[in-house]
Enzyme design. Structure first.
Site, PDB file in Angstrom:
ATOM      1  N   HIS A  39       0.679  -0.955   0.211  1.00 23.42           N
ATOM      2  CA  HIS A  39       0.042   0.059  -0.100  1.00 23.42           C
ATOM      3  C   HIS A  39       0.933   1.311   0.229  1.00 23.42           C
ATOM      4  O   HIS A  39       0.527   2.097  -0.626  1.00 23.42           O
ATOM      5  CB  HIS A  39      -0.878   0.043   1.293  1.00 23.42           C
ATOM      6  CG  HIS A  39      -1.702   1.097   1.234  1.00 23.42           C
ATOM      7  ND1 HIS A  39      -1.884   2.245   1.944  1.00 23.42           N
ATOM      8  CD2 HIS A  39      -3.000   1.311   0.444  1.00 23.42           C
ATOM      9  CE1 HIS A  39      -2.864   3.015   1.955  1.00 23.42           C
ATOM     10  NE2 HIS A  39      -3.542   2.667   1.004  1.00 23.42           N
TER      11      HIS A  39
ATOM     12  N   ASP B 102      -6.262   1.778  -1.880  1.00 21.36           N
ATOM     13  CA  ASP B 102      -7.026   1.218  -0.712  1.00 21.36           C
ATOM     14  C   ASP B 102      -7.815   0.099  -0.854  1.00 21.36           C
ATOM     15  O   ASP B 102      -7.696  -0.582   0.199  1.00 21.36           O
ATOM     16  CB  ASP B 102      -7.600   2.471  -0.678  1.00 21.36           C
ATOM     17  CG  ASP B 102      -6.933   3.773  -0.058  1.00 21.36           C
ATOM     18  OD1 ASP B 102      -5.468   3.764  -0.067  1.00 21.36           O
ATOM     19  OD2 ASP B 102      -7.463   4.888   0.050  1.00 21.36           O
TER      20      ASP B 102
END
Length: 118
Positions: free
Chosen positions: A48, A92
């Site tokens: 991420h 996300d």
């Protein structure tokens, strides 16, 4: 953005674990990041972080970018079709799904990163 990310996390794990549990986990979940991820969940956070880094290279501001998503019965989905919104939502969304499928080890919460993340 980071607030929407917390909602995606909740959606992906069906509310089983509050998003704040991921804010200080391992070497990469939360602010900063260094060293080798301590487990699968921490690897999700490293991926991420890298995704946000790529978004920034594209001229996006991932921590601030608002996007559209849908929290369906099966799993969340992103609704934006183009640009930064689509890219950041995808970052996300993938992280939230990764969190949901990765085991959570309480021993890796709030660790001493100066010792374990070299």
């Amino acid at each position: 953005n980071l607030v929407q990310f917390t909602y995606l996390i909740q959606c992906a794990n069906s509310g089983k674990r509050a998003s704040y549990h991921y804010a200080d986990y391992g070497c990469y979940c939360g602010a900063g990041g260094s060293g080798t991820p301590v487990d699968e969940l921490d690897r999700c956070c490293k991926i991420h972080d890298n995704c946000y880094g790529e978004a920034e290279k594209m001229g996006c501001y991932p921590k601030l970018t608002m996007y559209n998503y849908y929290c369906g019965t099966q799993s969340p989905t992103c609704d934006d079709k183009t640009g930064c919104q689509r890219y950041v939502c995808a970052c996300d969304l993938e992280a939230a799904k990764c969190f949901a499928r990765s085991p959570y080890n309480n021993k890796n919460y709030n660790i001493d990163t100066s010792k374990r993340c070299k």
